[in-house]
Motif scaffolding. Structure first.
Motif, PDB file in Angstrom:
ATOM      1  N   LYS A 128      -1.999   9.529  -9.933  1.00 18.36           N
ATOM      2  CA  LYS A 128      -3.179   9.244  -9.098  1.00 18.36           C
ATOM      3  C   LYS A 128      -3.828   7.913  -9.472  1.00 18.36           C
ATOM      4  CE  LYS A 128      -4.455  13.968  -7.810  1.00 18.36           C
ATOM      5  NZ  LYS A 128      -5.423  15.070  -7.984  1.00 18.36           N
ATOM      6  N   SER A 129      -3.840   7.605 -10.770  1.00 17.67           N
ATOM      7  CA  SER A 129      -4.461   6.351 -11.194  1.00 17.67           C
ATOM      8  C   SER A 129      -3.654   5.146 -10.720  1.00 17.67           C
ATOM      9  CB  SER A 129      -4.629   6.313 -12.717  1.00 17.67           C
ATOM     10  OG  SER A 129      -3.392   6.120 -13.364  1.00 17.67           O
ATOM     11  N   LEU A 130      -2.330   5.321 -10.547  1.00 19.49           N
ATOM     12  CA  LEU A 130      -1.477   4.235 -10.066  1.00 19.49           C
ATOM     13  C   LEU A 130      -1.481   4.113  -8.542  1.00 19.49           C
ATOM     14  CD1 LEU A 130       1.600   4.758 -12.412  1.00 19.49           C
ATOM     15  CD2 LEU A 130       0.169   2.732 -12.366  1.00 19.49           C
ATOM     16  N   ASP A 131      -1.697   5.250  -7.864  1.00 14.01           N
ATOM     17  CA  ASP A 131      -1.625   5.272  -6.400  1.00 14.01           C
ATOM     18  C   ASP A 131      -2.914   4.721  -5.789  1.00 14.01           C
ATOM     19  OD1 ASP A 131      -1.276   7.923  -3.888  1.00 14.01           O
ATOM     20  OD2 ASP A 131      -0.928   5.754  -3.780  1.00 14.01           O
ATOM     21  N   LYS A 132      -3.058   3.406  -5.782  1.00 12.26           N
ATOM     22  CA  LYS A 132      -4.300   2.766  -5.327  1.00 12.26           C
ATOM     23  C   LYS A 132      -4.572   3.002  -3.841  1.00 12.26           C
ATOM     24  CE  LYS A 132      -5.216   0.602  -9.254  1.00 12.26           C
ATOM     25  NZ  LYS A 132      -6.376   0.965 -10.068  1.00 12.26           N
ATOM     26  N   LYS A 133      -3.492   3.079  -3.045  1.00 15.52           N
ATOM     27  CA  LYS A 133      -3.665   3.222  -1.591  1.00 15.52           C
ATOM     28  C   LYS A 133      -3.867   4.673  -1.169  1.00 15.52           C
ATOM     29  CE  LYS A 133      -0.534  -0.690  -0.939  1.00 15.52           C
ATOM     30  NZ  LYS A 133       0.857  -1.064  -0.570  1.00 15.52           N
ATOM     31  N   ASN A 134      -3.738   5.601  -2.101  1.00 13.56           N
ATOM     32  CA  ASN A 134      -3.869   7.034  -1.812  1.00 13.56           C
ATOM     33  C   ASN A 134      -2.920   7.495  -0.699  1.00 13.56           C
ATOM     34  OD1 ASN A 134      -5.871   7.711  -3.727  1.00 13.56           O
ATOM     35  ND2 ASN A 134      -7.436   6.797  -2.414  1.00 13.56           N
ATOM     36  N   ASP A 135      -1.704   6.914  -0.679  1.00 10.14           N
ATOM     37  CA  ASP A 135      -0.740   7.306   0.348  1.00 10.14           C
ATOM     38  C   ASP A 135       0.377   8.168  -0.224  1.00 10.14           C
ATOM     39  OD1 ASP A 135       1.153   4.140   0.531  1.00 10.14           O
ATOM     40  OD2 ASP A 135       0.601   5.441  -1.140  1.00 10.14           O
ATOM     41  N   GLY A 136       0.226   8.573  -1.509  1.00 11.42           N
ATOM     42  CA  GLY A 136       1.215   9.446  -2.117  1.00 11.42           C
ATOM     43  C   GLY A 136       2.459   8.738  -2.594  1.00 11.42           C
ATOM     44  N   ARG A 137       2.441   7.408  -2.589  1.00 11.95           N
ATOM     45  CA  ARG A 137       3.590   6.644  -3.058  1.00 11.95           C
ATOM     46  C   ARG A 137       3.109   5.473  -3.914  1.00 11.95           C
ATOM     47  NH1 ARG A 137       8.392   7.669  -0.559  1.00 11.95           N
ATOM     48  NH2 ARG A 137       8.288   9.192   1.120  1.00 11.95           N
ATOM     49  N   ILE A 138       3.933   5.093  -4.895  1.00 11.97           N
ATOM     50  CA  ILE A 138       3.610   3.948  -5.741  1.00 11.97           C
ATOM     51  C   ILE A 138       4.610   2.844  -5.442  1.00 11.97           C
ATOM     52  CG2 ILE A 138       3.419   3.103  -8.123  1.00 11.97           C
ATOM     53  CD1 ILE A 138       2.967   6.059  -8.953  1.00 11.97           C
ATOM     54  N   THR A 171      14.161   3.468  -1.813  1.00 15.92           N
ATOM     55  CA  THR A 171      13.088   2.961  -0.944  1.00 15.92           C
ATOM     56  C   THR A 171      12.198   1.937  -1.639  1.00 15.92           C
ATOM     57  OG1 THR A 171      11.627   4.763  -1.628  1.00 15.92           O
ATOM     58  CG2 THR A 171      12.984   5.136   0.347  1.00 15.92           C
ATOM     59  N   MET A 172      12.399   1.743  -2.949  1.00 15.25           N
ATOM     60  CA  MET A 172      11.563   0.865  -3.781  1.00 15.25           C
ATOM     61  C   MET A 172      10.103   1.325  -3.810  1.00 15.25           C
ATOM     62  SD  MET A 172      13.375  -1.050  -5.493  1.00 15.25           S
ATOM     63  CE  MET A 172      12.114  -2.074  -6.241  1.00 15.25           C
ATOM     64  N   THR A 173       9.900   2.623  -3.537  1.00 11.19           N
ATOM     65  CA  THR A 173       8.606   3.270  -3.781  1.00 11.19           C
ATOM     66  C   THR A 173       8.902   4.584  -4.490  1.00 11.19           C
ATOM     67  OG1 THR A 173       8.613   4.437  -1.657  1.00 11.19           O
ATOM     68  CG2 THR A 173       7.489   2.289  -1.722  1.00 11.19           C
ATOM     69  N   ILE A 174       7.896   5.108  -5.189  1.00 10.85           N
ATOM     70  CA  ILE A 174       8.077   6.372  -5.913  1.00 10.85           C
ATOM     71  C   ILE A 174       7.092   7.390  -5.366  1.00 10.85           C
ATOM     72  CG2 ILE A 174       8.082   7.478  -8.179  1.00 10.85           C
ATOM     73  CD1 ILE A 174       8.171   4.609  -9.352  1.00 10.85           C
ATOM     74  N   ASP A 175       7.594   8.546  -4.923  1.00 10.00           N
ATOM     75  CA  ASP A 175       6.667   9.614  -4.533  1.00 10.00           C
ATOM     76  C   ASP A 175       6.429  10.525  -5.740  1.00 10.00           C
ATOM     77  OD1 ASP A 175       9.360  11.121  -2.655  1.00 10.00           O
ATOM     78  OD2 ASP A 175       8.786  11.534  -4.725  1.00 10.00           O
ATOM     79  N   TRP A 176       5.584  11.507  -5.551  1.00  9.18           N
ATOM     80  CA  TRP A 176       5.199  12.373  -6.672  1.00  9.18           C
ATOM     81  C   TRP A 176       6.412  13.090  -7.282  1.00  9.18           C
ATOM     82  CZ3 TRP A 176       3.004  13.900 -10.747  1.00  9.18           C
ATOM     83  CH2 TRP A 176       3.025  15.228 -11.166  1.00  9.18           C
ATOM     84  N   ASN A 177       7.326  13.571  -6.429  1.00 12.25           N
ATOM     85  CA  ASN A 177       8.480  14.309  -6.944  1.00 12.25           C
ATOM     86  C   ASN A 177       9.372  13.430  -7.816  1.00 12.25           C
ATOM     87  OD1 ASN A 177       7.913  16.819  -5.757  1.00 12.25           O
ATOM     88  ND2 ASN A 177       8.612  16.068  -3.771  1.00 12.25           N
TER      89      ASN A 177
END
Length: 509
Positions: A128-138, A171-177
């Motif tokens: 959550k601290s990394l997910d600045k956009k609050n879109d569930g992906r980093i 995808t060069m993004t990381i989701d929670w899973n």
């Protein structure tokens, strides 16, 4: 290979909401690709998680290589290796120490489950601290921004390298899973851990408590570890100040009495003190210097936390400029509260044999002869000295920290003892050097009434007088003993802090 760290076996023991399955639960997969996964998502709640499969029991049995009902480091190394999760011995030791409640050096099934559940909570906080956009992906930009907010500078290429090690679907993004699968059986090497490893305000005591307070993670605040850190830091400061008190007293004497006509050297100063009052006189003023640690640290910490709320940030950790602002204001509040003790410390250090019977007698004499205003002499230069000291100490420490993290941090944010000591010593020395003229003027103003016939002077008038009669060098009288005590003070406070931390039950990181 590093890309295979998220094992299907590990994913298979997790509910779609991203929580470890508890013992006695039914089967199911839980291979969602979004933040909340599939199926019931994050709304299933802990109760449903704990009633949905025997995945954890199956995983435990796979890891329990020697079938003795407990996981030791050897079991974890071999079992995780078979699953494609390769960990260093240090990583495995951290896992066992974190979950081993009965201290038998291994994890039974219940301890294993509790470890995974606690670890997952920490991972969620970090995500959550990394997910600045609050879109569930980093993404790479969020990693760069999060670290930059903390004063840690990395390039976007470095951030992409971090992402590639966790990204399963390209995808060069990381989701929670993906985040959880990668880290669940791996000690967390993350942003809050940088804070855990790089504390220096709490650990190092060089006799001046003007540094910006350390940050504490959410976990430390929730578990009450923060006050144990502060108590350990206070105890370390008391021992450190007592051990270096002779050098501190010599510094005060040189600040007040040394001049062109009275060129006091280090050996001559010590000889003069011993001749006048014996060996015990070397510790004059140390009692009050130790006593003021507790109230000053407590007030400073409470003020810092309140100022953080006033600033209104919803981040777990403040950015550098916010830390400097909050830390300087908290320092000013703490110093204002205990400033009479600062004046008493100076007067006690300068007293002659038999002048006062103790601290209370000294305070009564000052109050009777000079009034309440005497307890705030030198207050303005003291307040002004907070900004250069705290600002330069913080800036130098963050620069050294960033340099080390960029060049030498490979698998951990842990700098090791010697790097930490070196960075703390250099930053404290630079901070003291910048604020030293103000500290000298403060000490001379505090000591005014102890010199018979001394005229009342203002801060500006005293600066002019010193520059006119002694030149710029006069503003740095006593600097040598002050710097001589930095390395022993930092070393002693670190060693005592580490030992007190263990005594108080603070987890070793």
């Amino acid at each position: 290979a590093r890309r295979s760290l998220a094992s299907p076996v590990v994913s298979g023991v997790l509910c779609p909401c991203g929580s470890p399955r508890a013992p006695g639960a039914g089967s199911g997969t839980g291979t969602g690709t979004g933040t909340e996964g599939s199926g019931s998502g994050g709304s299933c709640g802990r109760a449903l998680c704990e009633a949905s499969g025997q995945g954890l029991r199956a995983l435990f049995q796979k890891l329990d290589v020697n079938r003795d009902g407990a996981l030791c480091i050897h079991d974890l190394a071999e079992g995780l290796g078979r699953l494609g999760l390769h960990r260093t011995e240090l990583d495995l030791l951290k896992i066992v120490k974190a979950g081993d409640k009965d201290l038998d050096g291994q994890l039974d099934f219940e301890e294993f489950v509790h470890y995974l559940q606690d670890h997952e909570k920490k991972l969620r906080l970090v995500f959550k601290s990394l997910d600045k956009k609050n879109d569930g992906r980093i993404d790479a930009q969020e990693i760069v921004q999060s670290l930059r907010d903390l004063g840690v500078k990395i390039s976007e290429q470095q951030a992409e390298k971090i992402l590639k090690s966790m990204d399963k679907n390209g995808t060069m993004t990381i989701d929670w899973n993906e985040w959880r699968d990668y880290h669940l059986l791996h000690p967390v090497e993350n942003i809050p851990e940088i804070i855990l490893y790089w504390k220096h305000s709490t650990i190092f005591d060089v006799g001046e408590n003007l540094t910006v307070p350390d940050e504490f993670t959410v976990e430390e605040r929730q578990t009450g570890m923060w006050w144990r850190h502060l108590v350990a830091g206070g105890g370390a400061g008391a021992v450190s100040r007592t051990c270096t008190a002779p050098l501190d007293r010599l510094k005060v004497l040189m600040q007040v009495h040394a001049s062109r006509s009275n060129n006091m050297c280090i050996i001559g100063g010590f000889t003069q003190m011993i001749r006048e009052g014996g060996p015990r006189s070397l510790w004059r003023g140390n009692g009050i210097n130790v006593l003021k640690i507790a109230p000053e640290s407590a007030i400073k910490f409470m003020a810092y936390e309140q100022i953080k709320r006033f600033i209104g940030t919803d981040q777990e950790m403040l950015r550098i400029h916010e830390r400097l602002l909050a830390g300087s204001l908290a320092g000013a509040i703490a110093q204002s509260s205990i400033y009479p003790m600062e004046v008493l410390k100076t007067r006690m250090a300068l007293r002659k044999t038999g002048q006062y019977s103790g601290m209370l007698d000294c305070a009564k004499n000052i109050l009777a002869k000079e009034g309440m205003a005497a307890f705030y002499k030198g207050y303005i230069p003291n307040m002004l000295g907070i900004i250069p000291y705290a600002g330069i100490d913080l800036a130098v420490y963050e620069t050294l920290k960033n340099t080390w993290l960029q060049r030498y941090a490979v698998n951990s944010a842990d700098p090791g003892v010697f790097v930490l000591l070196a960075c703390g010593t250099i930053s404290s020395t630079c901070g003291q050097l910048a604020s030293y003229p103000l500290a000298l003027v403060r000490t001379r103003m505090q000591a005014q009434a102890s010199v018979e016939g001394a005229p009342e002077v203002t801060m500006r008038g005293l600066f002019k007088h010193i520059l006119k009669t002694e030149g710029a060098f006069g503003l740095y009288r006593g600097l040598a003993p002050n710097f001589m005590k930095v390395i022993p003070a930092v070393s002693i406070s670190y060693v005592v802090y580490e030992n007190l931390k263990m005594t108080l039950g603070v987890e070793s990181r």
